[in-house]
Design a protein around this motif. Sequence first.
Motif, PDB file in Angstrom:
ATOM      1  N   ILE A  49       0.857  -1.177   0.000  1.00 23.97           N
ATOM      2  CA  ILE A  49       0.000   0.000   0.000  1.00 23.97           C
ATOM      3  C   ILE A  49       0.895   1.229   0.000  1.00 23.97           C
ATOM      4  CG2 ILE A  49      -1.766   1.286   1.252  1.00 23.97           C
ATOM      5  CD1 ILE A  49      -2.704  -1.418   2.407  1.00 23.97           C
ATOM      6  N   THR A  50       0.786   2.014  -1.049  1.00 27.00           N
ATOM      7  CA  THR A  50       1.577   3.239  -1.160  1.00 27.00           C
ATOM      8  C   THR A  50       0.657   4.434  -0.953  1.00 27.00           C
ATOM      9  OG1 THR A  50       3.039   2.154  -2.748  1.00 27.00           O
ATOM     10  CG2 THR A  50       3.170   4.563  -2.596  1.00 27.00           C
ATOM     11  N   LEU A  51       0.989   5.240   0.041  1.00 28.86           N
ATOM     12  CA  LEU A  51       0.265   6.482   0.291  1.00 28.86           C
ATOM     13  C   LEU A  51       1.020   7.585  -0.434  1.00 28.86           C
ATOM     14  CD1 LEU A  51      -0.364   5.995   4.092  1.00 28.86           C
ATOM     15  CD2 LEU A  51      -1.937   5.525   2.227  1.00 28.86           C
ATOM     16  N   VAL A  52       0.398   8.146  -1.448  1.00 25.58           N
ATOM     17  CA  VAL A  52       1.018   9.197  -2.243  1.00 25.58           C
ATOM     18  C   VAL A  52       0.660  10.526  -1.589  1.00 25.58           C
ATOM     19  CG1 VAL A  52       1.275  10.195  -4.532  1.00 25.58           C
ATOM     20  CG2 VAL A  52       0.804   7.742  -4.287  1.00 25.58           C
ATOM     21  N   LEU A  53       1.694  11.196  -1.070  1.00 25.64           N
ATOM     22  CA  LEU A  53       1.511  12.417  -0.296  1.00 25.64           C
ATOM     23  C   LEU A  53       2.087  13.625  -1.010  1.00 25.64           C
ATOM     24  CD1 LEU A  53       2.712  11.065   3.176  1.00 25.64           C
ATOM     25  CD2 LEU A  53       0.376  11.105   2.291  1.00 25.64           C
ATOM     26  N   ARG A  54       1.541  14.780  -0.690  1.00 29.16           N
ATOM     27  CA  ARG A  54       2.139  16.034  -1.159  1.00 29.16           C
ATOM     28  C   ARG A  54       3.482  16.198  -0.441  1.00 29.16           C
ATOM     29  NH1 ARG A  54      -2.060  19.583  -3.349  1.00 29.16           N
ATOM     30  NH2 ARG A  54      -4.024  18.497  -3.101  1.00 29.16           N
ATOM     31  N   PRO A  55       4.468  16.828  -1.088  1.00 31.72           N
ATOM     32  CA  PRO A  55       5.794  16.961  -0.462  1.00 31.72           C
ATOM     33  C   PRO A  55       5.753  17.578   0.936  1.00 31.72           C
ATOM     34  CG  PRO A  55       5.909  17.580  -2.772  1.00 31.72           C
ATOM     35  CD  PRO A  55       4.452  17.365  -2.448  1.00 31.72           C
ATOM     36  N   GLU A  56       4.909  18.583   1.143  1.00 34.44           N
ATOM     37  CA  GLU A  56       4.845  19.222   2.455  1.00 34.44           C
ATOM     38  C   GLU A  56       4.274  18.277   3.513  1.00 34.44           C
ATOM     39  OE1 GLU A  56       1.278  20.633  -0.006  1.00 34.44           O
ATOM     40  OE2 GLU A  56       3.413  20.344  -0.355  1.00 34.44           O
ATOM     41  N   ALA A  57       3.410  17.352   3.118  1.00 34.45           N
ATOM     42  CA  ALA A  57       2.851  16.379   4.056  1.00 34.45           C
ATOM     43  C   ALA A  57       3.898  15.350   4.459  1.00 34.45           C
ATOM     44  CB  ALA A  57       1.634  15.692   3.448  1.00 34.45           C
ATOM     45  N   VAL A  58       4.789  14.991   3.514  1.00 24.54           N
ATOM     46  CA  VAL A  58       5.872  14.053   3.836  1.00 24.54           C
ATOM     47  C   VAL A  58       6.769  14.654   4.911  1.00 24.54           C
ATOM     48  CG1 VAL A  58       7.928  12.881   2.933  1.00 24.54           C
ATOM     49  CG2 VAL A  58       5.838  12.976   1.556  1.00 24.54           C
ATOM     50  N   GLU A  59       7.113  15.924   4.724  1.00 22.09           N
ATOM     51  CA  GLU A  59       7.982  16.605   5.687  1.00 22.09           C
ATOM     52  C   GLU A  59       7.318  16.735   7.054  1.00 22.09           C
ATOM     53  OE1 GLU A  59       9.104  20.312   3.866  1.00 22.09           O
ATOM     54  OE2 GLU A  59       9.878  19.297   2.094  1.00 22.09           O
ATOM     55  N   ALA A  60       5.992  16.884   7.080  1.00 22.65           N
ATOM     56  CA  ALA A  60       5.272  17.100   8.333  1.00 22.65           C
ATOM     57  C   ALA A  60       4.919  15.802   9.052  1.00 22.65           C
ATOM     58  CB  ALA A  60       3.992  17.891   8.064  1.00 22.65           C
ATOM     59  N   LEU A  61       5.016  14.671   8.377  1.00 24.65           N
ATOM     60  CA  LEU A  61       4.624  13.391   8.968  1.00 24.65           C
ATOM     61  C   LEU A  61       5.682  12.933   9.966  1.00 24.65           C
ATOM     62  CD1 LEU A  61       2.456  11.140   8.819  1.00 24.65           C
ATOM     63  CD2 LEU A  61       3.922  10.017   7.138  1.00 24.65           C
ATOM     64  N   SER A  62       5.294  12.836  11.227  1.00 19.31           N
ATOM     65  CA  SER A  62       6.236  12.407  12.265  1.00 19.31           C
ATOM     66  C   SER A  62       6.325  10.890  12.293  1.00 19.31           C
ATOM     67  CB  SER A  62       5.770  12.914  13.635  1.00 19.31           C
ATOM     68  OG  SER A  62       4.619  12.199  14.055  1.00 19.31           O
TER      69      SER A  62
END
Length: 118
Positions: A49-62
Motif C-alpha cells: 500500500i503506497t500512500l502518495v503524499l504532497r511533499p509538504e505532508a511528507v515533511e510534516a509526517l512524524s
Amino acid sequence: MGGAGKLLDFVTIEKIAAKAAETQVANPGLERVVAKPTTDSEGRDALRITLVLRPEAVEALSGDAALDLLVTLQNDLQSEGEERLAIVEYATETEMKEEEEDTLEGERQDAELEGDEG
C-alpha cells in the motif's frame, strides 16, 4: 464486521487506507492510495500500500504519526476480514511517476531481449 479469511478487493483496500490516513496526514496531504499485491519476506501473499503524499505532508509526517497510521490501517483491514500483511510505503507523486517510468523502461528492455532471442 467482515468474515474471517476473505481477501478484499483493491478499491476497498485503497478506501480503507485513505480513511486511516485522514487522521494522521496533514490535510490536504494525501493525494491518492495505490494498493497492489506483493509477498512478504516469507513468501506469503501481502499487500503493498503506497500512500502518495504532497511533499509538504511528507515533511510534516512524524515517526509517531506514521506508526499510528500503520497500526490503524492494519487493524482496519483485519476488522474487515483481510488477512494479508499490509506493507505501507510513502511517496510523492514525483517519486511514483519515476517508479512507473522505471518499470515501463524495464518492461521495454525485457521485450527487446525476448525479441533478440527469438
